[in-house]
Design an enzyme around this catalytic site. Sequence first.
Site, PDB file in Angstrom:
ATOM      1  CB  CYS A 159      -0.930   0.004   1.209  1.00 59.87           C
ATOM      2  SG  CYS A 159      -1.826  -1.540   1.400  1.00 59.87           S
ATOM      3  CG  HIS A 285      -2.852   3.920   4.849  1.00 56.75           C
ATOM      4  ND1 HIS A 285      -2.592   3.915   3.496  1.00 56.75           N
ATOM      5  CD2 HIS A 285      -2.994   2.619   5.198  1.00 56.75           C
ATOM      6  CE1 HIS A 285      -2.578   2.681   3.042  1.00 56.75           C
ATOM      7  NE2 HIS A 285      -2.819   1.863   4.053  1.00 56.75           N
ATOM      8  CG  HIS A 319      -6.585   0.310   0.421  1.00 53.02           C
ATOM      9  ND1 HIS A 319      -5.616   1.049  -0.219  1.00 53.02           N
ATOM     10  CD2 HIS A 319      -5.937  -0.390   1.405  1.00 53.02           C
ATOM     11  CE1 HIS A 319      -4.447   0.810   0.337  1.00 53.02           C
ATOM     12  NE2 HIS A 319      -4.621  -0.057   1.325  1.00 53.02           N
TER      13      HIS A 319
END
Length: 391
Positions: A159, A285, A319
Amino acid sequence: MTPLQVAAYTATNAAGTGKAALLEALVERRSGLAPWRDGGLDTYTGQVAGLDTLRVAAPLADYDCRNHRLAQLGLDQDDFRTAVGRCAARYGAGRVAVVMATSTSGILETEAAYTHLEPDGALPADFHFETVHSMHALGEFVARTLDLHGPRFTISTACSSSAKVFASAARLIAAGIVDAAVVGGVDTLCHNTLYGFNALQLVSATPCRPCDGDRDGISIGEGAGFMLLTREPDNGPRLLGYGESSDAFHMSSPHPEGRGAKAAMTAALTRARLTPGEIDYINLHGTASVINDRIEDIAVAAVFGDTVPCSSTKGWTGHTLGAAGVTEAAIAALCLENDLVPGCLNTEAVDPTFAAKVNRGNERRPLRRALSNSLGFGGNNCSLIFGIGDG
């Protein structure tokens, strides 16, 4: 570090194709998440429309896959190709680097290939792993699409991948190896990712709710984002600093005290020569994972206290994994240019145990500097700071 100019940028994801559509979705608080209809998994995803029928342009037909179709679509937005062409004409095509990021590459096409094995067990003859699925394929595809001949490589650190591209590009420019760099990331949906995250009990059956007291998991999205970084100052956003860390606490969970996240944010502030009080907005995040959101809050509060407004924008896009860093860098740039602090979307009530200042509704306020966090598996973290004006 010497600040780098964002000479051009663009982002395409479920919330919008190009900057104008993405900004409109942010302002109108309109999510791009929708029920996933390709399989038996009960979840919401952020799919980009039209990729099933789009094809990679003929000269690069061997690269055709969902990931590269999305890359091509993204590169076609916001006159990005034109800006890169001007840059290459100025510095030379060999003096512009291409630093890309992905976590999936063309896994979807590999999944399909394994359902059509030859009688001897070999993969189909028309399946080209090197140009479709290899991690280097995206960097090569973007470089060839833009006709750039400088250094090129692809980063895959889960990520944090497309946040780390900024750090690599900054080092290439600082070392004098290149004069400019195209950075970006592209990730697309595939069964491997969806069912893999589901096996980790991280996927929500509803649209993700970052920072909500009742959050129960992530929504996976797909996206493409690109930025052109140069030495030459201009009026747009600038990359002021970056910070990288790897706490290596656990394969899929961050350090319980947020040690790696704190280190990345602190390093970014140091490199940008800023104090925590000089940051106007933090893009978290914020995946809506129960544990990860809590630990990020601990880290943010430790560095910034409870005065800097922050939020996660994954309620709009999902995401986007390897594309999350650049997607949220583009959102940070849009926020700076439009004095917008977007509140967490889908979040009904911020977790009462959180100590940071999490915004739930949109807010208009003057912004000069924004920090964006990307926290990856294995404790691989990166924080970016962007500024505008004299920021």
